[in-house]
Scaffold this motif. Structure first.
Motif, PDB file in Angstrom:
ATOM      1  N   GLN A  47     -82.318 -98.605 131.570  1.00  0.00           N
ATOM      2  CA  GLN A  47     -82.146 -97.770 130.403  1.00  0.00           C
ATOM      3  C   GLN A  47     -82.488 -96.322 130.723  1.00  0.00           C
ATOM      4  O   GLN A  47     -83.418 -96.030 131.467  1.00  0.00           O
ATOM      5  N   VAL A  48     -81.709 -95.433 130.159  1.00  0.00           N
ATOM      6  CA  VAL A  48     -81.947 -94.002 130.310  1.00  0.00           C
ATOM      7  C   VAL A  48     -81.968 -93.387 128.915  1.00  0.00           C
ATOM      8  O   VAL A  48     -81.067 -93.634 128.111  1.00  0.00           O
ATOM      9  N   GLN A  49     -82.989 -92.631 128.631  1.00  0.00           N
ATOM     10  CA  GLN A  49     -83.050 -91.890 127.372  1.00  0.00           C
ATOM     11  C   GLN A  49     -82.886 -90.418 127.663  1.00  0.00           C
ATOM     12  O   GLN A  49     -83.487 -89.892 128.608  1.00  0.00           O
ATOM     13  N   LEU A  50     -82.092 -89.764 126.836  1.00  0.00           N
ATOM     14  CA  LEU A  50     -81.755 -88.353 127.047  1.00  0.00           C
ATOM     15  C   LEU A  50     -82.160 -87.541 125.825  1.00  0.00           C
ATOM     16  O   LEU A  50     -81.860 -87.933 124.694  1.00  0.00           O
ATOM     17  N   VAL A  51     -82.795 -86.412 126.059  1.00  0.00           N
ATOM     18  CA  VAL A  51     -83.222 -85.533 124.971  1.00  0.00           C
ATOM     19  C   VAL A  51     -82.793 -84.110 125.289  1.00  0.00           C
ATOM     20  O   VAL A  51     -83.247 -83.527 126.285  1.00  0.00           O
ATOM     21  N   GLU A  52     -81.924 -83.572 124.438  1.00  0.00           N
ATOM     22  CA  GLU A  52     -81.448 -82.203 124.625  1.00  0.00           C
ATOM     23  C   GLU A  52     -82.345 -81.205 123.900  1.00  0.00           C
ATOM     24  O   GLU A  52     -82.977 -81.543 122.891  1.00  0.00           O
ATOM     25  N   SER A  53     -82.348 -79.986 124.400  1.00  0.00           N
ATOM     26  CA  SER A  53     -83.054 -78.884 123.746  1.00  0.00           C
ATOM     27  C   SER A  53     -82.375 -77.585 124.134  1.00  0.00           C
ATOM     28  O   SER A  53     -81.570 -77.545 125.075  1.00  0.00           O
ATOM     29  N   GLY A  54     -82.715 -76.525 123.398  1.00  0.00           N
ATOM     30  CA  GLY A  54     -82.223 -75.206 123.758  1.00  0.00           C
ATOM     31  C   GLY A  54     -81.108 -74.665 122.886  1.00  0.00           C
ATOM     32  O   GLY A  54     -80.691 -73.524 123.068  1.00  0.00           O
ATOM     33  N   GLY A  55     -80.636 -75.462 121.937  1.00  0.00           N
ATOM     34  CA  GLY A  55     -79.594 -74.966 121.055  1.00  0.00           C
ATOM     35  C   GLY A  55     -80.143 -73.940 120.075  1.00  0.00           C
ATOM     36  O   GLY A  55     -81.345 -73.699 120.007  1.00  0.00           O
ATOM     37  N   GLY A  56     -79.235 -73.327 119.331  1.00  0.00           N
ATOM     38  CA  GLY A  56     -79.661 -72.347 118.346  1.00  0.00           C
ATOM     39  C   GLY A  56     -78.519 -71.479 117.887  1.00  0.00           C
ATOM     40  O   GLY A  56     -77.349 -71.788 118.139  1.00  0.00           O
ATOM     41  N   LEU A  57     -78.886 -70.387 117.225  1.00  0.00           N
ATOM     42  CA  LEU A  57     -77.912 -69.430 116.708  1.00  0.00           C
ATOM     43  C   LEU A  57     -77.914 -68.195 117.598  1.00  0.00           C
ATOM     44  O   LEU A  57     -78.983 -67.644 117.900  1.00  0.00           O
ATOM     45  N   VAL A  58     -76.737 -67.773 118.004  1.00  0.00           N
ATOM     46  CA  VAL A  58     -76.623 -66.615 118.886  1.00  0.00           C
ATOM     47  C   VAL A  58     -75.374 -65.824 118.493  1.00  0.00           C
ATOM     48  O   VAL A  58     -74.408 -66.393 117.979  1.00  0.00           O
ATOM     49  N   GLN A  59     -75.411 -64.525 118.726  1.00  0.00           N
ATOM     50  CA  GLN A  59     -74.235 -63.704 118.443  1.00  0.00           C
ATOM     51  C   GLN A  59     -73.211 -63.840 119.556  1.00  0.00           C
ATOM     52  O   GLN A  59     -73.550 -64.164 120.704  1.00  0.00           O
ATOM     53  N   ALA A  60     -71.970 -63.599 119.216  1.00  0.00           N
ATOM     54  CA  ALA A  60     -70.906 -63.636 120.216  1.00  0.00           C
ATOM     55  C   ALA A  60     -71.260 -62.694 121.373  1.00  0.00           C
ATOM     56  O   ALA A  60     -71.758 -61.574 121.158  1.00  0.00           O
ATOM     57  N   GLY A  61     -71.018 -63.172 122.582  1.00  0.00           N
ATOM     58  CA  GLY A  61     -71.375 -62.417 123.781  1.00  0.00           C
ATOM     59  C   GLY A  61     -72.740 -62.754 124.327  1.00  0.00           C
ATOM     60  O   GLY A  61     -73.079 -62.336 125.445  1.00  0.00           O
ATOM     61  N   GLY A  62     -73.517 -63.482 123.555  1.00  0.00           N
ATOM     62  CA  GLY A  62     -74.864 -63.847 123.973  1.00  0.00           C
ATOM     63  C   GLY A  62     -74.892 -65.068 124.870  1.00  0.00           C
ATOM     64  O   GLY A  62     -73.855 -65.607 125.265  1.00  0.00           O
ATOM     65  N   SER A  63     -76.121 -65.497 125.174  1.00  0.00           N
ATOM     66  CA  SER A  63     -76.329 -66.610 126.109  1.00  0.00           C
ATOM     67  C   SER A  63     -77.319 -67.607 125.537  1.00  0.00           C
ATOM     68  O   SER A  63     -78.198 -67.247 124.742  1.00  0.00           O
ATOM     69  N   LEU A  64     -77.165 -68.841 125.958  1.00  0.00           N
ATOM     70  CA  LEU A  64     -78.131 -69.893 125.683  1.00  0.00           C
ATOM     71  C   LEU A  64     -78.217 -70.795 126.902  1.00  0.00           C
ATOM     72  O   LEU A  64     -77.237 -70.930 127.653  1.00  0.00           O
ATOM     73  N   ARG A  65     -79.358 -71.420 127.062  1.00  0.00           N
ATOM     74  CA  ARG A  65     -79.540 -72.391 128.139  1.00  0.00           C
ATOM     75  C   ARG A  65     -79.965 -73.717 127.528  1.00  0.00           C
ATOM     76  O   ARG A  65     -81.036 -73.799 126.928  1.00  0.00           O
ATOM     77  N   LEU A  66     -79.113 -74.709 127.673  1.00  0.00           N
ATOM     78  CA  LEU A  66     -79.431 -76.039 127.187  1.00  0.00           C
ATOM     79  C   LEU A  66     -80.095 -76.850 128.294  1.00  0.00           C
ATOM     80  O   LEU A  66     -79.748 -76.716 129.466  1.00  0.00           O
ATOM     81  N   SER A  67     -81.027 -77.692 127.884  1.00  0.00           N
ATOM     82  CA  SER A  67     -81.676 -78.604 128.809  1.00  0.00           C
ATOM     83  C   SER A  67     -81.501 -80.029 128.301  1.00  0.00           C
ATOM     84  O   SER A  67     -81.425 -80.266 127.096  1.00  0.00           O
ATOM     85  N   CYS A  68     -81.476 -80.960 129.229  1.00  0.00           N
ATOM     86  CA  CYS A  68     -81.393 -82.372 128.889  1.00  0.00           C
ATOM     87  C   CYS A  68     -82.377 -83.109 129.788  1.00  0.00           C
ATOM     88  O   CYS A  68     -82.162 -83.187 131.005  1.00  0.00           O
TER      89      CYS A  68
END
Length: 122
Positions: free
Chosen positions: A1-22
């Motif tokens: 079994q593998v459990q996965l948990v994402e983080s790092g989402g949010g609200l950003v303006q166009a042209g911006g950046s985000l980094r998601l983690s799992c």
């Protein structure tokens, strides 16, 4: 079994950046292909990027040159660096782990996280 948990989402303006983690549980993380998919309201789930056990990487054409997938097997974590975000990137982003051959297909993945919301404002 593998459990996965994402983080790092949010609200950003166009042209911006985000980094998601799992973050993944389990001792066999390094043997799995890890993928990122997204689903916008009223649309089907869409392949974004994948990285297999040997480090080979695949991107959807719509994100190529803007998104970067990477993995840290020592930390059982896969990342999705998203740059130059566009309103069309707004979706719930989910990571997945699997051993199937067709990295762009959801049914190649055995385990899924709950997803994290990414909203890009114009």
């Amino acid at each position: 079994q593998v459990q996965l948990v994402e983080s790092g989402g949010g609200l950003v303006q166009a042209g911006g950046s985000l980094r998601l983690s799992c973050a993944a549980s389990g001792r066999t993380f390094s043997s799995y292909t890890m993928g990122w998919f997204r689903q916008a309201p009223g649309k089907e789930r869409e392949f974004v990027a994948a990285i297999n056990w040997s480090g080979s990487i695949y991107y959807a054409d719509s994100v190529k040159s803007r998104f970067t997938i990477s993995r840290d097997n020592a930390k059982n974590t896969v990342f999705l660096q998203m740059n130059s975000l566009e309103p069309e990137d707004t979706a719930v982003y989910s990571c997945a782990a699997g051993v199937g051959l067709y990295y762009t297909k959801p049914n190649s993945y055995n385990y899924w996280g709950q997803g994290t919301q990414v909203t890009v404002s114009s």
